[in-house]
Design a protein around this motif. Structure first.
Motif, PDB file in Angstrom:
ATOM      1  N   UNK A  25       0.846  -1.198   0.000  1.00  0.00           N
ATOM      2  CA  UNK A  25       0.000   0.000   0.000  1.00  0.00           C
ATOM      3  C   UNK A  25       0.890   1.259   0.000  1.00  0.00           C
ATOM      4  N   UNK A  41      -1.490  -4.991   2.280  1.00  0.00           N
ATOM      5  CA  UNK A  41      -2.875  -5.457   2.476  1.00  0.00           C
ATOM      6  C   UNK A  41      -2.987  -6.562   3.525  1.00  0.00           C
ATOM      7  N   UNK A  43      -2.111  -6.189   6.457  1.00  0.00           N
ATOM      8  CA  UNK A  43      -2.269  -5.440   7.722  1.00  0.00           C
ATOM      9  C   UNK A  43      -0.955  -5.276   8.485  1.00  0.00           C
ATOM     10  N   UNK A  59       2.775  -6.303  13.074  1.00  0.00           N
ATOM     11  CA  UNK A  59       1.360  -5.958  12.954  1.00  0.00           C
ATOM     12  C   UNK A  59       0.960  -5.088  14.132  1.00  0.00           C
ATOM     13  N   UNK A  61      -1.892  -2.222  13.492  1.00  0.00           N
ATOM     14  CA  UNK A  61      -3.167  -1.571  13.178  1.00  0.00           C
ATOM     15  C   UNK A  61      -4.252  -2.617  12.909  1.00  0.00           C
ATOM     16  N   UNK A  62      -5.490  -2.192  13.090  1.00  0.00           N
ATOM     17  CA  UNK A  62      -6.618  -3.072  12.800  1.00  0.00           C
ATOM     18  C   UNK A  62      -7.005  -3.032  11.326  1.00  0.00           C
ATOM     19  N   UNK A  63      -6.278  -2.272  10.564  1.00  0.00           N
ATOM     20  CA  UNK A  63      -6.613  -2.170   9.147  1.00  0.00           C
ATOM     21  C   UNK A  63      -5.375  -1.742   8.361  1.00  0.00           C
ATOM     22  N   UNK A  64      -5.586  -1.358   7.125  1.00  0.00           N
ATOM     23  CA  UNK A  64      -4.457  -0.952   6.286  1.00  0.00           C
ATOM     24  C   UNK A  64      -3.907   0.400   6.745  1.00  0.00           C
TER      25      UNK A  64
ATOM     26  N   UNK B  71      -9.342  -8.577   8.433  1.00  0.00           N
ATOM     27  CA  UNK B  71      -8.025  -9.108   8.754  1.00  0.00           C
ATOM     28  C   UNK B  71      -7.766 -10.494   8.153  1.00  0.00           C
ATOM     29  N   UNK B  76      -9.867  -6.568   3.016  1.00  0.00           N
ATOM     30  CA  UNK B  76      -9.909  -5.142   2.708  1.00  0.00           C
ATOM     31  C   UNK B  76      -9.759  -4.300   3.963  1.00  0.00           C
ATOM     32  N   UNK B  77      -9.884  -3.001   3.814  1.00  0.00           N
ATOM     33  CA  UNK B  77      -9.567  -2.099   4.920  1.00  0.00           C
ATOM     34  C   UNK B  77     -10.697  -1.865   5.922  1.00  0.00           C
ATOM     35  N   UNK B  79     -13.515  -2.587   8.778  1.00  0.00           N
ATOM     36  CA  UNK B  79     -13.680  -3.507   9.901  1.00  0.00           C
ATOM     37  C   UNK B  79     -15.141  -3.944  10.006  1.00  0.00           C
ATOM     38  N   UNK B 341      -7.228  -1.785  -6.454  1.00  0.00           N
ATOM     39  CA  UNK B 341      -8.049  -1.763  -5.234  1.00  0.00           C
ATOM     40  C   UNK B 341      -9.513  -2.063  -5.558  1.00  0.00           C
TER      41      UNK B 341
END
Lengths: 333, 423
Positions: A25, A41, A43, A59, A61-64, B71, B76-77, B79, B341
């Protein structure tokens, strides 16, 4: 890299390929040029030793993660992304561990920057807000004035100025010390609404300033005839910084995709990292010309680009799970 | 083509008078009476059941809506967030809808084996695979006929968000074909400004007399279609206000939001409230081969507010127990994220959201594997869903329409409803 090597964009070549193995990313060099930080991607975050290519991945973060920024002395790294958070790290710790975590926005944090001198942090997010934070992550001010998601933030290196760009192509200029909105620049060429598909598309993906402080570059895309199908082309818009007026559009001359980031080089030329349906490119312009003077096609589509502080090395993140390091000089004999 | 109506049989004479006099009765086979099971028809007549379809054009991503896989390599980003149903999580893009999930259910195990827009749209709204030379009625036409009430003159099959008069009713006839509207009262539906109401009534009476006289000797299928369309238009004009969301108080408009979809959802509530059996609202566009996450952020932000307002409104008005709500697309989107994306077409493992009427609330039917690439439990397909929708509004989905003495199966006889979802 030999110190005698001089900038020659037309001789830009891939110096290294570093494999992470998952789609990449974002990426940024630390201000001292020791490390490249990247995200992917899967994470994770990665820290790459620029000299050796050695990777440390972890690792948190909970996302990107969408962006990184660094304290002016390079000792602290801040990562931020789609989990609404900023996480502070000691840049060079052998085993990185969060120093502080801050929920920064309601929605993604799309962009970060740090003001030279003060260490003030700016963040832009999906709540349409720009926020200012102290160097240790305490909230300082909220700047409301965008009607759309904030895609980019940029501190002027010498003036009391913060710029923020949004999805609709609005670039707001804020007075940092007061939080006052000073003016807005029109970068609307970087946005379109497609009536057939009923989607907004584009945005000011990046803001940067020429070394002499005279030209501001806003990067994104145009010619979005089919946004959902990735039919669009990169575009750099140049503004006269003093007047706030657009002076030139720089299309990428037939390249398809998005302009992710533009950086000015020491000789005043620009390098723009583009990626999309047409693959990945480094596209080189001079501010006085509309057409690029050089393009380098890379092996895979580009998703982000960073310029090393010494100005002769560009890193790009790629969908194929690689970082590519391109040297902007002649090849070593 | 000459219709076989010149026999002057009492049945057809009666049917014609019913139609010309009050629109309410069908003239070939009348509304609920068309169902071959009289007990079912009687039950439906007692309780006005309705269907609302939210059609997410282009293919809504199940991973960014009803079946998030945060996750994972496909996640994808975005949650996932908890909902009003313990243990049920949906995408964080739907926070307001999450509050209403105790009124809705999810079917997470759809395998339609198709990635083509046209075929997918047909599968999901006609309940069968499209085959050359074979025409089946759209879900809306089936509902318009099966749930038709004699006391409601409004058309029974409305599509909000584009289109004009549809050709989607097959053997059920044009009366049940869709009427497309664009968020405003239908075009040219107000009385011409140079006509008084009295003159207009006289004009229509004269036209009806002339029409009856002409039909006595020269009635054909074509003239019936013209007559029917004209009569439907006339009656629609009389109830024009039903289509006018500007009649709603400001608080309602605020609740649904200022977006086009918000207005369309508010109109849908007005139409359902006024007894229209089938309303479809389309929302564009989810065909996100590029920047899937940015576009879903934009589109679902709009959807979440409007849809949650609509579900809440139907619930508060006591209409949800008689209104089936379905959120469908032509297919889902690929778990694999592409280089731009984006997510591409994916019919192998995807989801719809259903609720209201006889649907068990708060249920999750089926499941996909850890990263959403395959159905892992209770695989269902479009034919099963079609049966389920009809069962949820009390129709006997294994039954038939009596079309000119011929039994026409309402839904694909080789499939059946998801019975555990029906209360």
């Amino acid at each position: 890299m030999p110190a005698t090597m001089s900038l020659d964009a037309k001789l830009t070549h891939v110096l290294h390929e570093w494999k992470h193995g998952k789609p990449m990313v974002a990426c940024r060099f630390d201000p001292l040029g020791r490390f490249l930080f990247s995200s992917s991607e899967d994470y994770t975050l990665q820290r790459w030793n620029v000299d050796s290519g050695e990777k440390t991945a972890w690792e948190a973060h909970d996302s990107w993660v969408r962006d990184f920024a660094f304290s002016p002395d390079g000792q602290v790294c801040i990562s931020a992304g789609c989990d609404d958070r900023m996480i502070f790290w000691n840049t060079a710790d052998e085993k990185p561990a969060p120093v502080r975590t801050v929920v920064a926005h309601k929605g993604w944090v799309r962009a970060l920057d740090v003001q030279q001198g003060t260490g003030l942090i700016a963040s832009g997010g999906n709540d349409n807000l720009v926020k200012l934070w102290s160097a240790d992550g305490e909230p300082v001010q909220e700047l409301a004035g965008h009607a759309n998601n904030v895609y980019s933030v940029f501190f002027h290196p010498t003036e009391d100025v913060l710029l923020s760009g949004d999805l609709a192509g609005v670039v707001n200029q804020w007075e940092v010390s007061t939080g006052k909105l000073v003016r807005s620049l029109e970068a609307k060429d970087l946005h379109s609404y497609n009536k057939g598909q009923q989607v907004n598309y584009g945005g000011v993906r990046d803001i940067s300033l020429s070394p002499d402080g005279k030209v501001l570059a806003c990067t994104g895309l145009h010619k979005a005839t089919n946004p959902l199908g990735a039919v669009n082309e990169p575009l750099v818009l140049l503004f006269d910084w003093a007047k706030g007026e657009k002076i030139r559009s720089q299309p990428a001359d037939g390249v398809k995709g998005i302009g992710w980031r533009t950086k000015f080089l020491a000789d005043g030329s620009e390098v723009c990292g583009t990626g999309g349906s047409g693959g990945g490119y480094l596209v080189f312009f001079t501010p006085g010309e509309e057409k690029p003077f050089h393009k380098l096609k890379l092996k895979d589509t580009v998703r982000d680009m960073a310029l090393h502080p010494k100005g002769l090395l560009v890193a790009t993140t790629h969908y194929d799970g690689h970082i590519r390091l391109c040297q902007l000089t002649a090849k070593k004999a | 083509m000459k219709a076989g109506y010149a026999c002057q049989s009492p049945e057809h004479t009666l049917a014609r008078r019913q139609f010309l006099g009050s629109v309410a009765g069908g003239f070939v086979v009348g509304g609920l009476g068309a169902l071959t099971n009289p007990a079912v028809a009687a039950a439906l007549e007692r309780k006005q059941m309705r269907v609302l379809v939210m059609f997410m054009s282009g293919g809504l991503s199940q991973l960014e809506s009803w079946d998030p896989k945060p996750k994972t390599d496909t996640g994808g980003p975005f949650r996932s967030i908890p909902t009003a149903v313990p243990g049920m999580h949906i995408s964080e893009l739907l926070p307001q809808t999450a509050v209403h999930m105790d009124k809705l259910s999810l079917i997470r195990s759809i395998d339609t084996k198709n990635g083509d827009h046209g075929k997918g749209r047909y599968q999901m709204t006609f309940g069968r695979n499209q085959m050359p030379g074979v025409a089946y009625p759209h879900l809306g036409a089936v509902c318009a006929k099966g749930l038709e009430r004699a006391d409601n003159p409004l058309p029974g099959h409305i599509k909000i968000g584009g289109g004009s008069r549809g050709t989607d009713s097959a053997y059920l006839g044009p009366k049940y074909a869709s009427i497309g509207i664009n968020g405003k009262p239908p075009a040219n539906s107000s009385r011409a400004s140079n006509l008084t109401e009295d003159i207009d009534i006289l004009r229509n009476k004269f036209r009806q007399k002339a029409n009856e006289r002409f039909a006595q000797l020269r009635r054909t299928a074509e003239t019936d279609v013209y007559t029917q369309s004209f009569e439907q238009a006339r009656q629609l004009m009389e109830r024009r206000d039903v289509f006018d969301v500007e009649k709603e108080p400001g608080s309602e408009k605020e609740r649904y939001g200022d977006s086009q979809l918000g207005k369309h959802c508010l109109m849908a509530r007005r139409l359902l409230e006024n007894g229209i059996p089938f309303v479809q609202v389309s929302h564009s566009n989810y065909d996100t081969h590029n920047e899937n996450f940015n576009f879903h952020l934009e589109q679902l932000g709009e959807f979440d507010r409007a849809f949650s307002a609509l579900v809440g409104d139907l619930h508060e008005r006591g209409m949800l127990e008689t209104t089936l709500v379905v959120v469908m697309s032509e297919f889902g989107r690929t778990p694999k994220i592409n280089a731009r994306y984006g997510r591409d077409h994916w019919g192998k493992a995807w989801s719809v959201c259903v609720g209201g009427a006889k649907i068990q609330p708060g249920a999750i039917i089926g499941a996909t594997n850890a990263n959403g690439t395959e159905v892992s439990e209770r695989s269902v397909e479009h034919g099963d869903l079609f049966h389920t929708y009809l069962s949820a509004v009390g129709m006997e989905s294994n039954g038939s329409f009596d079309i000119g003495g011929r039994d026409m199966p309402i839904a694909d006889p080789s499939r059946g409803p998801i019975s555990e979802l029906i209360s």
